[in-house]
Design an enzyme around this catalytic site. Structure first.
Site, short mmCIF file in Angstrom:
data_model
loop_
_atom_site.label_atom_id
_atom_site.label_comp_id
_atom_site.label_asym_id
_atom_site.label_seq_id
_atom_site.Cartn_x
_atom_site.Cartn_y
_atom_site.Cartn_z
N HIS A 1 0.83 -1.21 0.00
CA HIS A 1 0.00 0.00 0.00
C HIS A 1 0.87 1.27 0.00
CE1 HIS A 1 1.01 0.89 4.18
NE2 HIS A 1 0.96 -0.42 4.37
N HIS B 1 0.68 -5.60 2.37
CA HIS B 1 1.48 -4.86 3.35
C HIS B 1 2.95 -5.29 3.34
CE1 HIS B 1 -2.31 -3.45 5.10
NE2 HIS B 1 -2.75 -4.60 4.61
N GLU C 1 -1.52 -6.94 7.41
CA GLU C 1 -0.18 -6.73 7.97
C GLU C 1 -0.01 -7.64 9.18
OE1 GLU C 1 2.72 -6.44 7.81
OE2 GLU C 1 3.18 -4.32 7.52
N ARG D 1 -6.06 0.67 3.95
CA ARG D 1 -4.93 1.26 3.21
C ARG D 1 -4.56 0.41 1.99
NH1 ARG D 1 -3.11 -0.69 8.22
NH2 ARG D 1 -1.15 -1.85 8.34
O1 LIG Z 1 4.11 -0.50 11.20
C1 LIG Z 1 3.89 -1.46 10.45
O2 LIG Z 1 2.81 -2.07 10.43
C2 LIG Z 1 4.98 -1.93 9.51
C3 LIG Z 1 4.80 -1.42 8.13
O3 LIG Z 1 4.65 -0.04 8.07
O4 LIG Z 1 6.19 -1.49 10.02
P1 LIG Z 1 7.58 -2.21 9.80
O5 LIG Z 1 8.31 -1.39 8.81
O6 LIG Z 1 8.20 -2.18 11.16
O7 LIG Z 1 7.35 -3.60 9.36
#
Ligand SMILES: O=C(O)[C@@H](CO)OP(=O)(O)O
Length: 344
Positions: free
Chosen positions: A99, A272, A202, A148
């Site tokens: 996203h 994600h 995610e 998102r």
């Molecule tokens: O905050 C989150 O959900 C993820 C992606 O933005 O973060 P990270 O980069 O730590 O995987």
């Protein structure tokens, strides 16, 4: 298509150059090249998951011209426009998009399964991503259940030249299904089903959700936070490790999405950073060590070709107006040409 023949040694390639230099890729695209470090360039990409490092140098030590273009048309008018020939060619495009920037990415907060929308920059990134894939066929769209990813898919599709309408399927109840039926076959043909699946969400970031990433690093130490964010099997407090995220995301990919690709359907997945890292780990056969340095940018589409049960990474497509789009296979170029003719 005749393959280019390389001399025995052509010097040094930089991975960054591969990512950005279309001509180089085109030259290499139909040739198998052995590189130092044990890497092999064939069928359009480096094997062994080396894309984690964008600055690595590759010295070409040997090449062969045995590999001709392996990509038959996905939907080319002359060869693959019947379901019969599609089945035979067994080839389909797979687009993965992380996203665009969300309002919490903007604030540098751990987001995980918290459902926040795109920022203004994220909206622009999604539109830009749509331009990059505007000439690549899309038959089915999968998104996570989070807004998102859904915004990204929808905004990207506003740019698609085929002008089909993405329609979200509502199978959550019999009534939802019945009430969202379409009663025209023609209209159905001009629609793209959009399937939202929580399995593509995610990773659940546990007690880090909502915390500021910098403040968390200051408090727990940079290394600890890096381990939580990028290791394969160490979960953040009360959250999912990448391994746990992969258990649902990759299982969903294998059970639901692979059969679509096998039947010749071109698929786009908007999801994600971490759910896509786990899927890429599966597609590219990365080890738990290699996946640590895999980072995905927001709003950059990545294209794979699925052929004969294998996933072939083609890089990130760039806009149709650019000359020498390295991510396009011959079949995708034919699809694009067909769109050009249709839209004249
Ligand atoms: O905050 C989150 O959900 C993820 C992606 O933005 O973060 P990270 O980069 O730590 O995987």
């Amino acid at each position: 298509m005749a393959a280019a023949v390389f001399p025995q040694a052509i010097g040094t390639l930089q991975w960054h150059q591969y990512l950005t230099d279309c001509n180089l890729h085109q030259e290499l695209g139909s040739t198998s090249v052995k590189l130092t470090n044990g890497f092999i360039f064939s069928n359009g990409f480096f094997r062994r998951g080396c894309y984690c490092s964008r600055t690595r140098n590759f010295t070409v030590i040997q090449s062969s011209a045995s590999q001709t273009s392996v990509f038959d048309p996905v939907k080319a008018p002359s060869r693959s426009n019947t379901s019969e020939s599609r089945k035979k060619s067994n080839e389909a495009a797979l687009i993965l998009i992380r996203h665009g920037e969300s309002l919490w990415n903007e604030k540098n907060l751990f987001t995980g399964c918290v459902d926040v929308p795109l920022s203004k920059k994220g909206v622009e990134e999604a539109i830009e991503a749509g331009k990059r894939i505007s000439s690549i066929p899309v038959d089915t769209i999968y998104t996570s259940a989070l807004i998102r990813a859904q915004m990204t898919a929808m905004l990207a599709m506003t740019q698609h030249r085929r002008r089909k309408v993405p329609v979200v399927l509502h199978n959550e109840s019999e009534q939802a299904k019945a009430w969202s039926q379409i009663f025209s076959e023609d209209t159905k043909k001009q629609s793209i089903p959009v399937i939202a699946a929580w399995q593509l969400n995610e990773r659940m970031y546990g007690e880090l959700q909502g915390l500021n990433k910098q403040e968390t690093a200051d408090r727990y130490g940079k290394e600890q936070v890096h381990e939580w964010r990028r290791s394969y099997d160490i979960p953040p407090p009360n959250g999912e490790s990448l391994e746990m995220c992969a258990e649902r995301a990759v299982a969903y990919f294998r059970d639901q999405i692979e059969p679509q690709l096998l039947s010749g359907k071109n698929v786009m997945i908007a999801a994600h950073g971490n759910s896509l890292r786990s899927i890429i780990m599966y597609l590219d056969k990365l080890t738990s060590q290699e996946v640590i340095s895999l980072e995905l940018s927001t709003g950059i589409p990545m294209l794979y070709i699925f052929k004969e049960g294998k996933f072939i990474r083609r890089g990130s497509p760039i806009g149709p107006s650019e000359a020498g789009v390295y991510a396009y296979t011959r079949s995708l170029a034919q699809y694009r040409q067909k769109l050009d003719e249709m839209l004249q």
